[in-house]
Design an enzyme around this catalytic site. Structure first.
Site, PDB file in Angstrom:
ATOM      1  N   LEU A  43     -15.987 -10.103 -13.323  1.00 18.15           N
ATOM      2  CA  LEU A  43     -15.115 -10.883 -14.204  1.00 18.15           C
ATOM      3  C   LEU A  43     -13.661 -10.677 -13.790  1.00 18.15           C
ATOM      4  CD1 LEU A  43     -16.766 -10.042 -17.656  1.00 18.15           C
ATOM      5  CD2 LEU A  43     -17.371 -11.834 -16.014  1.00 18.15           C
ATOM      6  N   GLY A  46      -9.073 -13.076 -16.189  1.00 21.50           N
ATOM      7  CA  GLY A  46      -8.007 -12.734 -17.138  1.00 21.50           C
ATOM      8  C   GLY A  46      -6.632 -12.763 -16.501  1.00 21.50           C
ATOM      9  N   ARG A  50      -0.839  -7.647 -20.018  1.00 23.37           N
ATOM     10  CA  ARG A  50      -0.172  -6.359 -20.242  1.00 23.37           C
ATOM     11  C   ARG A  50       0.507  -5.823 -18.982  1.00 23.37           C
ATOM     12  NH1 ARG A  50      -5.558  -4.023 -23.072  1.00 23.37           N
ATOM     13  NH2 ARG A  50      -6.410  -5.822 -21.951  1.00 23.37           N
ATOM     14  N   LYS A  57      -3.227  -9.764 -12.066  1.00 20.86           N
ATOM     15  CA  LYS A  57      -3.545  -8.330 -12.124  1.00 20.86           C
ATOM     16  C   LYS A  57      -4.416  -7.863 -10.963  1.00 20.86           C
ATOM     17  CE  LYS A  57      -6.402  -6.815 -15.424  1.00 20.86           C
ATOM     18  NZ  LYS A  57      -6.770  -6.319 -16.765  1.00 20.86           N
ATOM     19  N   GLY A 176     -13.147  -0.322 -25.602  1.00 21.56           N
ATOM     20  CA  GLY A 176     -14.213  -0.486 -26.587  1.00 21.56           C
ATOM     21  C   GLY A 176     -14.918   0.847 -26.785  1.00 21.56           C
ATOM     22  N   ALA A 383      16.990  12.285  19.153  1.00 20.95           N
ATOM     23  CA  ALA A 383      17.295  12.106  17.735  1.00 20.95           C
ATOM     24  C   ALA A 383      18.111  10.847  17.505  1.00 20.95           C
ATOM     25  CB  ALA A 383      18.058  13.319  17.219  1.00 20.95           C
TER      26      ALA A 383
HETATM   27  C1  UD1 Z   1     -13.078  -4.777 -21.893  1.00 20.83           C
HETATM   28  C2  UD1 Z   1     -14.190  -4.523 -22.902  1.00 20.83           C
HETATM   29  C3  UD1 Z   1     -14.022  -3.109 -23.462  1.00 20.83           C
HETATM   30  C4  UD1 Z   1     -14.044  -2.105 -22.326  1.00 20.83           C
HETATM   31  C5  UD1 Z   1     -13.026  -2.453 -21.248  1.00 20.83           C
HETATM   32  C6  UD1 Z   1     -13.281  -1.584 -20.009  1.00 20.83           C
HETATM   33  C7  UD1 Z   1     -14.756  -6.668 -23.948  1.00 20.83           C
HETATM   34  C8  UD1 Z   1     -14.614  -7.509 -25.149  1.00 20.83           C
HETATM   35  N1  UD1 Z   1     -14.134  -5.499 -23.965  1.00 20.83           N
HETATM   36  O1  UD1 Z   1     -11.848  -4.700 -22.611  1.00 20.83           O
HETATM   37  O2  UD1 Z   1     -15.076  -2.842 -24.363  1.00 20.83           O
HETATM   38  O3  UD1 Z   1     -13.787  -0.817 -22.838  1.00 20.83           O
HETATM   39  O4  UD1 Z   1     -13.164  -3.829 -20.832  1.00 20.83           O
HETATM   40  O5  UD1 Z   1     -12.289  -1.720 -19.037  1.00 20.83           O
HETATM   41  O6  UD1 Z   1     -15.440  -7.053 -23.025  1.00 20.83           O
HETATM   42  N2  UD1 Z   1     -12.043 -11.617 -18.318  1.00 20.83           N
HETATM   43  C9  UD1 Z   1     -12.442 -12.855 -17.920  1.00 20.83           C
HETATM   44  N3  UD1 Z   1     -12.371 -13.888 -18.823  1.00 20.83           N
HETATM   45  C10 UD1 Z   1     -11.919 -13.702 -20.087  1.00 20.83           C
HETATM   46  C11 UD1 Z   1     -11.514 -12.414 -20.482  1.00 20.83           C
HETATM   47  C12 UD1 Z   1     -11.588 -11.388 -19.567  1.00 20.83           C
HETATM   48  O7  UD1 Z   1     -12.866 -13.065 -16.783  1.00 20.83           O
HETATM   49  O8  UD1 Z   1     -11.881 -14.697 -20.839  1.00 20.83           O
HETATM   50  C13 UD1 Z   1     -12.102 -10.515 -17.336  1.00 20.83           C
HETATM   51  C14 UD1 Z   1     -10.754  -9.900 -17.067  1.00 20.83           C
HETATM   52  O9  UD1 Z   1     -10.126 -10.517 -15.965  1.00 20.83           O
HETATM   53  C15 UD1 Z   1     -11.097  -8.455 -16.774  1.00 20.83           C
HETATM   54  C16 UD1 Z   1     -12.391  -8.230 -17.548  1.00 20.83           C
HETATM   55  O10 UD1 Z   1     -12.903  -9.511 -17.876  1.00 20.83           O
HETATM   56  O11 UD1 Z   1     -11.348  -8.233 -15.400  1.00 20.83           O
HETATM   57  C17 UD1 Z   1     -12.139  -7.436 -18.831  1.00 20.83           C
HETATM   58  O12 UD1 Z   1     -11.173  -8.126 -19.601  1.00 20.83           O
HETATM   59  P1  UD1 Z   1      -9.963  -7.364 -20.277  1.00 20.83           P
HETATM   60  O13 UD1 Z   1      -9.152  -8.348 -21.005  1.00 20.83           O
HETATM   61  O14 UD1 Z   1      -9.300  -6.491 -19.300  1.00 20.83           O
HETATM   62  O15 UD1 Z   1     -10.794  -6.516 -21.345  1.00 20.83           O
HETATM   63  P2  UD1 Z   1     -10.420  -5.135 -21.994  1.00 20.83           P
HETATM   64  O16 UD1 Z   1      -9.495  -5.352 -23.111  1.00 20.83           O
HETATM   65  O17 UD1 Z   1     -10.002  -4.187 -20.935  1.00 20.83           O
HETATM   66 CA    CA Z   2      -9.573  -4.267 -18.753  1.00 24.56          CA
END
Ligand code: UD1
Ligand code: CA
Length: 476
Positions: A43, A46, A50, A57, A176, A383
């Site tokens: 995944l 995102g 942050r 990222k 989480g 040098a």
């Molecule tokens: C997520 C988990 C959390 C875990 C953490 C570990 C969920 C709801 N939460 O939180 O339980 O502790 O990862 O690092 O899953 N992404 C997408 N599409 C989206 C949203 C996110 O592809 O719509 C991808 C982001 O690019 C990222 C990953 O999913 O690589 C996790 O998303 P992020 O927003 O970083 O989740 P966390 O808040 O870190």
């Molecule tokens: Ca994350």
């Protein structure tokens, strides 16, 4: 990098129906992947809000590779039959990077970021495969394939519909949390923003790495709802759904929490960069390299170093550098991409080298810039020598032969060649080739104006000292 990769399913009976405790330890750093992996989904859609960055990222670098490259490199070792990467934010930048690293992967476009559950819904819509899927985030670059392989075989043995890789963090804020019942079985994953104070006290977290039975996952993600603080579809809610449907789920604890750290902001980026630095330095030290101060020595993942090389503190070695055996890298040295050092070379204090080859036994001991050069063997670069490689528009090369002696403070204005056995006089600005065996002298001839200090600075401390030494006002 102690090799204590091991997992355990916490608590007795943590796997409903199964109840077995999963525990395994690897002794060798390389683990054979015996478990077949049908699909892996990464995944990476995102925005990484942050990070507060214009760069997506997953494209931020760590030890010379992007975050997503670290993740995909490890996943590729597991050899999944299919690899899907969900991209979204800055797709035009992320997609080519993914294709470069994993040409056989497919990318799935998530145009709106409705959460990790939504990303997985889209990936599954594109997929006909059955079997087991590994899902992980593109922002956890420290995970090692050995750990993932152990996780996969633990899952395969358990016959659960889902396994979640967890970790106990010194500071679990933002992750989480893993909620277990009295028997130790996982009940749910609760996001920080949806967590009560009691749940926030749990220090076992979801690493974002999961294994699912694809059919069970497909059923469950279809039922996800956005009834949470972020109004998103959370992949994490699949766990409680599968559990409440009577399916078996396990939370598998990873012993080395540092591997599972996710990057959401610049502080976490710096933390991961430092951990990666330590790992890389450890590998080199295990292979016979002396690193005097590993905390201030920064070596990219692509760097190759032979044994018995010594590296002094505050050194940075970027890109595809190669360092031959018995070479010495002085304090505050900066080796940039394309640096190739043969055996027994020396790059001393405050020396920068870029895109250059330095031959066996040659030395650049102090305060120099070596850019776009080829230096033969047995040569010494005095040098404060500067290889003047850039005319403001283009870069040019300098060639230095074998057994050359470049005098201190020489400017070598490229393109220029200094032949075998040649010298340059200190302070020379060399703009023309120096033939083998010659000395190139390119500086104004010195003249001394006798008595000048006594005439022009009479009465000064210098004039008094000069007079004591027998100097007069005579100019001869
Ligand atoms: C997520 C988990 C959390 C875990 C953490 C570990 C969920 C709801 N939460 O939180 O339980 O502790 O990862 O690092 O899953 N992404 C997408 N599409 C989206 C949203 C996110 O592809 O719509 C991808 C982001 O690019 C990222 C990953 O999913 O690589 C996790 O998303 P992020 O927003 O970083 O989740 P966390 O808040 O870190
Ligand atoms: Ca994350």
């Amino acid at each position: 990098m102690a090799s204590t990769w091991a997992f355990e399913a916490q608590g007795p009976g943590s796997i409903p129906g199964g109840g077995a405790t999963i525990s395994s330890k690897t002794t060798e750093p390389e683990v054979k992947v015996s478990t077949e992996l049908d699909v892996a989904i990464v995944l990476a859609a995102g925005e990484g809000t942050r990070m507060k960055s214009q760069t997506p990222k997953v494209l931020h670098p760590i030890a010379g590779k992007t975050i997503i490259e670290h993740v995909l490199d490890q996943v590729l070792v597991l050899n999944p039959k299919q690899l899907q990467v969900v991209v979204g934010h800055a797709r035009e930048l992320v997609e080519p990077e993914v294709k470069k690293i994993a040409p056989k992967s497919t990318t799935v476009f998530q145009s709106e970021r409705n959460g990790t559950g939504h990303a997985v819904q889209l990936a599954l819509a594109d997929l006909t495969a059955t079997g087991t899927v590994l899902i992980l985030a593109g922002d956890t670059p420290l995970l090692r394939h050995e750990t993932l392989a152990e996780f996969i075989s633990a899952h395969a043995k358990s016959k659960n519909l889902v396994s979640v890789l967890t970790a106990e963090l010194p500071d679990p804020t933002g992750y989480g949390r893993i909620v277990r019942d009295e028997s130790g079985a996982i009940v749910a994953i609760v996001e920080e923003r949806d967590a009560s104070d009691e749940i926030k006290n749990i220090d076992e977290i979801n690493t974002g790495v999961y294994l699912f039975d694809i059919a069970a996952l497909r059923d469950s993600v279809a039922k996800l709802k956005t009834d949470n603080a972020q109004g998103e579809l959370y992949l994490t809610d699949v766990i409680s759904d599968i559990r409440s449907g009577g399916g078996a789920a396990a939370a598998i604890l990873s012993y080395d929490y540092t591997e599972t750290l996710g990057i959401n902001d610049r502080s976490q980026l710096a933390e991961c960069i430092a951990i990666m630095r330590d790992r890389i330095n450890d590998l080199h030290m295990k292979a016979g390299v002396t690193i005097v101060d590993p905390t201030t020595t920064w070596i990219d993942s692509a760097v190759k170093i032979e044994k018995d090389v010594t590296i002094y503190p505050n050194t940075v070695i970027w890109g595809d550098c190669e360092i031959g055996t018995n070479s010495v890298i002085g304090p505050f040295a900066y080796l940039r991409p394309g640096t190739k050092l043969a055996a027994n070379t020396k790059v001393g204090a405050f020396v920068e080298v870029k895109n250059s080859t330095i031959g066996e036994g040659s030395k650049v001991p102090h305060l120099s810039y070596v850019g776009d050069a080829t230096i033969g063997s047995g040569s010494n670069i005095g040098a404060a020598t500067i290889f003047v490689n850039y005319d403001g528009v283009e870069k040019h090369r300098t060639e230095i032969g074998d057994e050359v002696r470049i005098g201190s403070d020489t400017m070598l204005v490229a393109p220029v060649r200094v032949g075998d056995g040649a010298y340059t006089a200190a302070g020379s600005v060399i703009t023309e080739d120096v033939p083998a065996g010659s000395i190139g002298v390119a500086r104004a001839k010195q003249r001394n104006i006798l008595g000048w200090v006594l005439r022009k600075r009479s009465g000064s401390k210098s004039a008094i000292a000069a007079a004591k030494a027998g100097a007069t006002t005579e100019s001869e």
